[in-house]
Design a protein around this motif. Structure first.
Motif, PDB file in Angstrom:
ATOM      1  N   ASN A  54       0.853  -1.187   0.000  1.00 56.00           N
ATOM      2  CA  ASN A  54       0.000   0.000   0.000  1.00 56.00           C
ATOM      3  C   ASN A  54       0.888   1.236   0.000  1.00 56.00           C
ATOM      4  O   ASN A  54       1.878   1.311   0.721  1.00 56.00           O
ATOM      5  CB  ASN A  54      -0.912   0.005   1.226  1.00 56.00           C
ATOM      6  CG  ASN A  54      -1.865  -1.176   1.216  1.00 56.00           C
ATOM      7  OD1 ASN A  54      -2.318  -1.596   0.154  1.00 56.00           O
ATOM      8  ND2 ASN A  54      -2.148  -1.722   2.389  1.00 56.00           N
ATOM      9  N   ASN A  56      -0.232   4.740   0.178  1.00 54.86           N
ATOM     10  CA  ASN A  56      -0.602   5.949   0.907  1.00 54.86           C
ATOM     11  C   ASN A  56      -0.985   5.690   2.358  1.00 54.86           C
ATOM     12  O   ASN A  56      -0.526   6.362   3.260  1.00 54.86           O
ATOM     13  CB  ASN A  56      -1.766   6.635   0.191  1.00 54.86           C
ATOM     14  CG  ASN A  56      -1.907   8.083   0.599  1.00 54.86           C
ATOM     15  OD1 ASN A  56      -1.138   8.574   1.393  1.00 54.86           O
ATOM     16  ND2 ASN A  56      -2.897   8.752   0.068  1.00 54.86           N
ATOM     17  N   ASN A  73      -6.114  13.454  -0.519  1.00 52.10           N
ATOM     18  CA  ASN A  73      -5.572  12.807  -1.722  1.00 52.10           C
ATOM     19  C   ASN A  73      -6.423  11.600  -2.121  1.00 52.10           C
ATOM     20  O   ASN A  73      -6.684  11.374  -3.316  1.00 52.10           O
ATOM     21  CB  ASN A  73      -4.133  12.368  -1.470  1.00 52.10           C
ATOM     22  CG  ASN A  73      -3.207  13.549  -1.242  1.00 52.10           C
ATOM     23  OD1 ASN A  73      -3.505  14.662  -1.655  1.00 52.10           O
ATOM     24  ND2 ASN A  73      -2.086  13.311  -0.584  1.00 52.10           N
ATOM     25  N   ASN A  74      -6.860  10.830  -1.133  1.00 59.06           N
ATOM     26  CA  ASN A  74      -7.716   9.677  -1.431  1.00 59.06           C
ATOM     27  C   ASN A  74      -9.041  10.118  -2.042  1.00 59.06           C
ATOM     28  O   ASN A  74      -9.564   9.479  -2.970  1.00 59.06           O
ATOM     29  CB  ASN A  74      -7.968   8.877  -0.156  1.00 59.06           C
ATOM     30  CG  ASN A  74      -6.698   8.232   0.374  1.00 59.06           C
ATOM     31  OD1 ASN A  74      -5.770   7.969  -0.379  1.00 59.06           O
ATOM     32  ND2 ASN A  74      -6.651   7.983   1.672  1.00 59.06           N
ATOM     33  N   ILE A  76      -9.516  12.843  -3.783  1.00 58.44           N
ATOM     34  CA  ILE A  76      -9.236  13.300  -5.151  1.00 58.44           C
ATOM     35  C   ILE A  76      -9.123  12.108  -6.099  1.00 58.44           C
ATOM     36  O   ILE A  76      -9.643  12.124  -7.227  1.00 58.44           O
ATOM     37  CB  ILE A  76      -7.956  14.149  -5.165  1.00 58.44           C
ATOM     38  CG1 ILE A  76      -8.182  15.465  -4.413  1.00 58.44           C
ATOM     39  CG2 ILE A  76      -7.518  14.448  -6.592  1.00 58.44           C
ATOM     40  CD1 ILE A  76      -6.930  16.288  -4.228  1.00 58.44           C
ATOM     41  N   ILE A  77      -8.445  11.050  -5.645  1.00 56.15           N
ATOM     42  CA  ILE A  77      -8.320   9.848  -6.482  1.00 56.15           C
ATOM     43  C   ILE A  77      -9.688   9.215  -6.723  1.00 56.15           C
ATOM     44  O   ILE A  77     -10.022   8.801  -7.848  1.00 56.15           O
ATOM     45  CB  ILE A  77      -7.361   8.849  -5.812  1.00 56.15           C
ATOM     46  CG1 ILE A  77      -5.943   9.429  -5.780  1.00 56.15           C
ATOM     47  CG2 ILE A  77      -7.368   7.516  -6.548  1.00 56.15           C
ATOM     48  CD1 ILE A  77      -4.964   8.587  -4.996  1.00 56.15           C
ATOM     49  N   LEU A  78     -10.504   9.139  -5.667  1.00 61.65           N
ATOM     50  CA  LEU A  78     -11.839   8.561  -5.816  1.00 61.65           C
ATOM     51  C   LEU A  78     -12.689   9.375  -6.787  1.00 61.65           C
ATOM     52  O   LEU A  78     -13.381   8.813  -7.653  1.00 61.65           O
ATOM     53  CB  LEU A  78     -12.518   8.491  -4.446  1.00 61.65           C
ATOM     54  CG  LEU A  78     -13.955   7.960  -4.426  1.00 61.65           C
ATOM     55  CD1 LEU A  78     -14.000   6.527  -4.954  1.00 61.65           C
ATOM     56  CD2 LEU A  78     -14.539   8.042  -3.019  1.00 61.65           C
ATOM     57  N   GLY A  80     -11.602  11.300  -9.198  1.00 61.51           N
ATOM     58  CA  GLY A  80     -11.085  11.099 -10.551  1.00 61.51           C
ATOM     59  C   GLY A  80     -11.524   9.770 -11.145  1.00 61.51           C
ATOM     60  O   GLY A  80     -11.871   9.688 -12.337  1.00 61.51           O
ATOM     61  N   MET A  81     -11.527   8.716 -10.322  1.00 61.19           N
ATOM     62  CA  MET A  81     -11.969   7.406 -10.816  1.00 61.19           C
ATOM     63  C   MET A  81     -13.444   7.428 -11.209  1.00 61.19           C
ATOM     64  O   MET A  81     -13.838   6.876 -12.254  1.00 61.19           O
ATOM     65  CB  MET A  81     -11.719   6.348  -9.740  1.00 61.19           C
ATOM     66  CG  MET A  81     -10.252   6.083  -9.459  1.00 61.19           C
ATOM     67  SD  MET A  81      -9.989   4.957  -8.069  1.00 61.19           S
ATOM     68  CE  MET A  81     -10.781   3.481  -8.694  1.00 61.19           C
ATOM     69  N   TYR A  84     -13.764   9.469 -14.503  1.00 56.66           N
ATOM     70  CA  TYR A  84     -13.290   8.730 -15.676  1.00 56.66           C
ATOM     71  C   TYR A  84     -14.192   7.536 -16.000  1.00 56.66           C
ATOM     72  O   TYR A  84     -14.348   7.163 -17.171  1.00 56.66           O
ATOM     73  CB  TYR A  84     -11.862   8.254 -15.458  1.00 56.66           C
ATOM     74  CG  TYR A  84     -10.843   9.359 -15.589  1.00 56.66           C
ATOM     75  CD1 TYR A  84     -10.742  10.099 -16.767  1.00 56.66           C
ATOM     76  CD2 TYR A  84      -9.986   9.671 -14.543  1.00 56.66           C
ATOM     77  CE1 TYR A  84      -9.820  11.119 -16.889  1.00 56.66           C
ATOM     78  CE2 TYR A  84      -9.058  10.693 -14.657  1.00 56.66           C
ATOM     79  CZ  TYR A  84      -8.980  11.415 -15.831  1.00 56.66           C
ATOM     80  OH  TYR A  84      -8.067  12.424 -15.947  1.00 56.66           O
ATOM     81  N   ALA A 120     -13.641  15.299  -6.268  1.00 58.01           N
ATOM     82  CA  ALA A 120     -12.250  15.621  -6.606  1.00 58.01           C
ATOM     83  C   ALA A 120     -11.939  17.094  -6.363  1.00 58.01           C
ATOM     84  O   ALA A 120     -10.989  17.442  -5.648  1.00 58.01           O
ATOM     85  CB  ALA A 120     -11.971  15.252  -8.061  1.00 58.01           C
TER      86      ALA A 120
END
Length: 219
Positions: A54, A56, A73-74, A76-78, A80-81, A84, A120
């Protein structure tokens, strides 16, 4: 066919440790000359060990990662996913699904895009606001420190003023003392003059007494 030799490089020299005869398929090893580092011979293949790592979450204790707001950050990643993933739903051909399913698909893909975008950019704006709040608090602390410093400087200036007044009074007292010493020296001078006159009169009196004694002697 010549046999194959097995040698070890020991202390810069080649040492024969075995011989293989391919015709007879016989392997002769000289165990006394074989030396390995460690308690057992080395592995004859590379072992691949799969391990999940892992990136992060377990590294929250590191200062740089902690300062970068890993939870944001998590998010933001979620976001973005999700954003997309909505691309695949928008690119889905409507002929492959029924009209009822297509209506539900339109609603779902719109909501996925909105939620992903909000998650995000909301997390990104939260990080920006956090940095702004940190620097603002630092400026406020600096202003408070400057205010306290100015107050202390004011108190110090007041004390310096009081000290200067005390020095002025002391200088006045020294001046008065010097004047008194001058008057005392003048009095001492007058006294010395009086003593001088008295001594002159005593001398004159002694001379008169001497003349009187001479006159008495003549009589």
């Amino acid at each position: 066919m010549c046999p194959s030799l097995f040698v070890f490089l020991t202390e810069g020299q080649e040492v024969k440790v075995g011989e293989y005869n391919a015709i007879a398929d016989v392997l002769d090893l000289i165990n006394n000359t074989m030396r390995f580092q460690g308690v057992e011979p080395p592995k004859d293949r590379t072992f691949v060990r799969l391990q999940r790592r892992n990136i992060n979450v377990p590294l929250y204790s590191i200062l740089l990662i902690k300062m970068s707001s890993p939870y944001m950050n998590n998010l933001i990643i979620l976001g973005g996913m999700l954003s997309y993933s909505s691309i695949f739903l928008f690119g889905l051909d409507g002929a492959l699904v029924s009209d009822k399913e297509f209506e539900a698909l339109c609603t779902v893909r719109t909501w996925i895009l909105i939620v992903g975008y909000t998650t995000a950019f909301g997390a990104m704006f939260a990080k920006t606001w956090r940095v702004h709040a940190i620097f603002k608090n630092v400026k406020m602390k600096k202003k408070e420190g400057v205010g306290e410093l100015s107050e202390r400087v004011g108190e110090l200036s007041e004390r310096v003023g009081e000290l200067s007044e005390g020095v002025g009074e002391l200088s006045e007292g020294v001046g008065e003392l010097s004047e008194g010493v001058g008057e005392l020296s003048e009095g001492v001078g007058e006294l010395s003059e009086g003593v001088g006159e008295l001594s002159e009169r005593v001398v004159e009196l002694s001379e008169g007494v001497g003349e009187l004694s001479e006159g008495v002697g003549e009589l």
